[in-house]
Design an enzyme around this catalytic site. Structure first.
Site, mmCIF file in Angstrom:
data_model
loop_
_atom_site.group_PDB
_atom_site.id
_atom_site.type_symbol
_atom_site.label_atom_id
_atom_site.label_comp_id
_atom_site.label_asym_id
_atom_site.label_seq_id
_atom_site.Cartn_x
_atom_site.Cartn_y
_atom_site.Cartn_z
ATOM 1 N N SER A 1 35.674 39.782 99.245
ATOM 2 C CA SER A 1 34.768 40.759 99.702
ATOM 3 C C SER A 1 33.243 40.302 99.249
ATOM 4 O O SER A 1 32.405 41.142 99.645
ATOM 5 C CB SER A 1 35.073 42.063 98.986
ATOM 6 O OG SER A 1 36.368 42.271 99.035
ATOM 7 N N HIS B 1 35.539 38.020 106.656
ATOM 8 C CA HIS B 1 35.863 39.077 105.869
ATOM 9 C C HIS B 1 35.795 40.447 106.794
ATOM 10 O O HIS B 1 34.993 40.919 107.467
ATOM 11 C CB HIS B 1 34.272 39.252 104.980
ATOM 12 C CG HIS B 1 34.487 40.501 104.091
ATOM 13 N ND1 HIS B 1 33.294 41.395 103.723
ATOM 14 C CD2 HIS B 1 35.423 41.302 103.587
ATOM 15 C CE1 HIS B 1 33.644 42.239 102.939
ATOM 16 N NE2 HIS B 1 35.195 42.222 102.902
HETATM 17 P P1 NAI Z 1 46.215 43.717 97.205
HETATM 18 O O1 NAI Z 1 46.318 44.009 95.723
HETATM 19 O O2 NAI Z 1 46.683 44.717 98.084
HETATM 20 O O3 NAI Z 1 46.853 42.443 97.502
HETATM 21 C C1 NAI Z 1 46.625 40.928 96.964
HETATM 22 C C2 NAI Z 1 48.149 40.280 97.183
HETATM 23 O O4 NAI Z 1 47.679 39.004 96.742
HETATM 24 C C3 NAI Z 1 49.133 40.717 96.294
HETATM 25 O O5 NAI Z 1 50.367 40.844 97.188
HETATM 26 C C4 NAI Z 1 49.452 39.687 95.250
HETATM 27 O O6 NAI Z 1 50.841 39.429 95.021
HETATM 28 C C5 NAI Z 1 49.041 38.676 95.925
HETATM 29 N N1 NAI Z 1 48.536 37.451 95.184
HETATM 30 C C6 NAI Z 1 47.864 37.343 93.948
HETATM 31 N N2 NAI Z 1 47.415 35.990 93.584
HETATM 32 C C7 NAI Z 1 48.172 35.222 94.497
HETATM 33 C C8 NAI Z 1 48.307 33.587 94.762
HETATM 34 N N3 NAI Z 1 47.866 33.073 93.788
HETATM 35 N N4 NAI Z 1 49.051 33.307 95.704
HETATM 36 C C9 NAI Z 1 49.535 34.044 96.472
HETATM 37 N N5 NAI Z 1 49.594 35.617 96.524
HETATM 38 C C10 NAI Z 1 48.754 36.074 95.724
HETATM 39 O O7 NAI Z 1 44.654 43.524 97.304
HETATM 40 P P2 NAI Z 1 43.802 43.547 98.827
HETATM 41 O O8 NAI Z 1 42.951 44.825 98.883
HETATM 42 O O9 NAI Z 1 44.584 43.182 99.975
HETATM 43 O O10 NAI Z 1 42.599 42.302 98.537
HETATM 44 C C11 NAI Z 1 42.895 41.103 98.959
HETATM 45 C C12 NAI Z 1 41.429 40.470 99.158
HETATM 46 O O11 NAI Z 1 40.939 41.019 100.031
HETATM 47 C C13 NAI Z 1 40.516 40.350 97.925
HETATM 48 O O12 NAI Z 1 39.818 39.292 97.835
HETATM 49 C C14 NAI Z 1 39.539 41.710 98.439
HETATM 50 O O13 NAI Z 1 38.389 41.374 97.820
HETATM 51 C C15 NAI Z 1 39.443 41.315 99.947
HETATM 52 N N6 NAI Z 1 39.340 42.504 100.678
HETATM 53 C C16 NAI Z 1 39.805 43.891 100.168
HETATM 54 C C17 NAI Z 1 39.212 45.026 100.751
HETATM 55 C C18 NAI Z 1 39.896 46.323 100.473
HETATM 56 O O14 NAI Z 1 39.460 47.428 101.027
HETATM 57 N N7 NAI Z 1 40.954 46.241 99.829
HETATM 58 C C19 NAI Z 1 38.457 44.931 102.095
HETATM 59 C C20 NAI Z 1 38.241 43.444 102.269
HETATM 60 C C21 NAI Z 1 38.419 42.430 101.557
#
Ligand code: NAI
Length: 285
Positions: free
Chosen positions: A120, A141
């Site tokens: 993000s 993104h």
């Molecule tokens: P989330 O917490 O829902 O999911 C993250 C997932 O990544 C978890 O299932 C976790 O187990 C996994 N994970 C963590 N470290 C890992 C690794 N080393 N290898 C494999 N899997 C791993 O988080 P979310 O919201 O999906 O965010 C993910 C990314 O997307 C972040 O970089 C965030 O900034 C970005 N993002 C989030 C948005 C939002 O509205 N939540 C919008 C746009 C981008």
């Protein structure tokens, strides 16, 4: 290069959405996460979304099953990326975690593979520097919820090649999205503009100016926002909001981006928003 095989790393709210739209567009999709349980949860979320589409008559049962057939779960990172054209990383918003992962991906992926990050706010150039293929590293993104939101910010790192940029731009269009080109600066455009507003709304709660419901009402009814900033913060995840504010604060060195202490407190308490059942609001599971 036409992308046919996509690997998504991280099966959380964003990763599962990206896997869904890529499978809907006809790509073979490998999905990897740290634990089996996280993978199951991610695929469960996709099944639920698709079942809702069937109920609404937008998809038939056969199409639903063939979309799900194109999504393959992997417990090994090396195996997940063996044949892939592009990796889209959607793990936690933390530079250390992302650079270590990109280093591993660079070793494990075929040399043709593009490495994209759904970060993000983190600098793509710095993520790219942890690999030996910075010309093939790019930001892709997506917005949350991925199946609904049209925008994809495509972020060029300092070394990203034109060929890789155009391949990713075409992929975004094939996924039914509208790509917008943005240069590599902290928060890009979306979060540089959005997050300070959310942070300011949290300061207003912190200073007792108004209750969360009142702040959200003001922004919905007064500014015609479809969702108030605190509802949106809970939806995004307060941990993600904090990481983004820290990136802006550190990246620009400007105190106007100082994360609100109340945001830090909520994250420390584990009140990370909708996904945790509690943030500025309380959610039934
Ligand atoms: P989330 O917490 O829902 O999911 C993250 C997932 O990544 C978890 O299932 C976790 O187990 C996994 N994970 C963590 N470290 C890992 C690794 N080393 N290898 C494999 N899997 C791993 O988080 P979310 O919201 O999906 O965010 C993910 C990314 O997307 C972040 O970089 C965030 O900034 C970005 N993002 C989030 C948005 C939002 O509205 N939540 C919008 C746009 C981008």
């Amino acid at each position: 290069m036409k992308i046919q095989h996509v690997t998504v790393i991280g099966a959380g709210q964003m990763g599962s959405g990206i896997a869904q739209v890529a499978a809907e567009a006809g790509c073979q999709v490998n999905l990897y996460d740290l634990q089996e349980g996280f993978l199951e949860k991610g695929v469960g979320r996709i099944e639920k979304n698709l079942a809702r589409q069937v109920e609404k008559g937008r998809l038939d049962e056969k199409e639903k099953l063939s979309i799900l057939d194109r999504i393959h779960k992997f417990a090994s990172l090396e195996k997940a990326v063996e044949e892939t054209d592009i990796v889209i990383e959607a793990v936690v918003e933390n530079m250390g975690v992302k650079t270590e992962l990109f280093r591993q991906l660079d070793e494990a992926c075929p040399s043709r593979t593009i490495l994209a990050s759904n970060t993000s706010s983190l600098p793509i150039t710095e993520i790219a520097a942890s690999t030996n293929r910075p010309e093939k590293v790019i930001g892709m993104h997506f917005m949350n919820p991925v199946p609904v939101m049209k925008l994809v910010e495509v972020i060029r790192g300092l070394a990203t090649s034109d060929e890789v940029y155009h391949t990713v731009e075409s992929l975004a269009k094939e996924l039914g999205k509208t790509p917008v080109e943005v240069k590599d600066f902290p928060g890009f455009i979306s979060n540089r503009v959005l997050m300070p507003m959310i942070n300011e709304a949290i300061y207003a709660v912190y200073e007792g100016v108004a209750e969360p419901e009142a702040i959200d009402q003001v922004m919905k009814l007064g500014m015609n926002h479809p969702m108030g900033p605190l509802t949106l913060a809970d939806f995004i995840g307060l941990d993600t909001c904090l990481y983004i504010m820290e990136t802006l604060h550190e990246g620009f060195g400007d105190s106007k981006y100082r994360p609100c202490p109340l945001l830090r407190k909520y994250v420390k308490a584990g009140w990370t928003g909708r996904k945790a059942g509690r943030g500025f609001y309380i959610y039934e599971s």
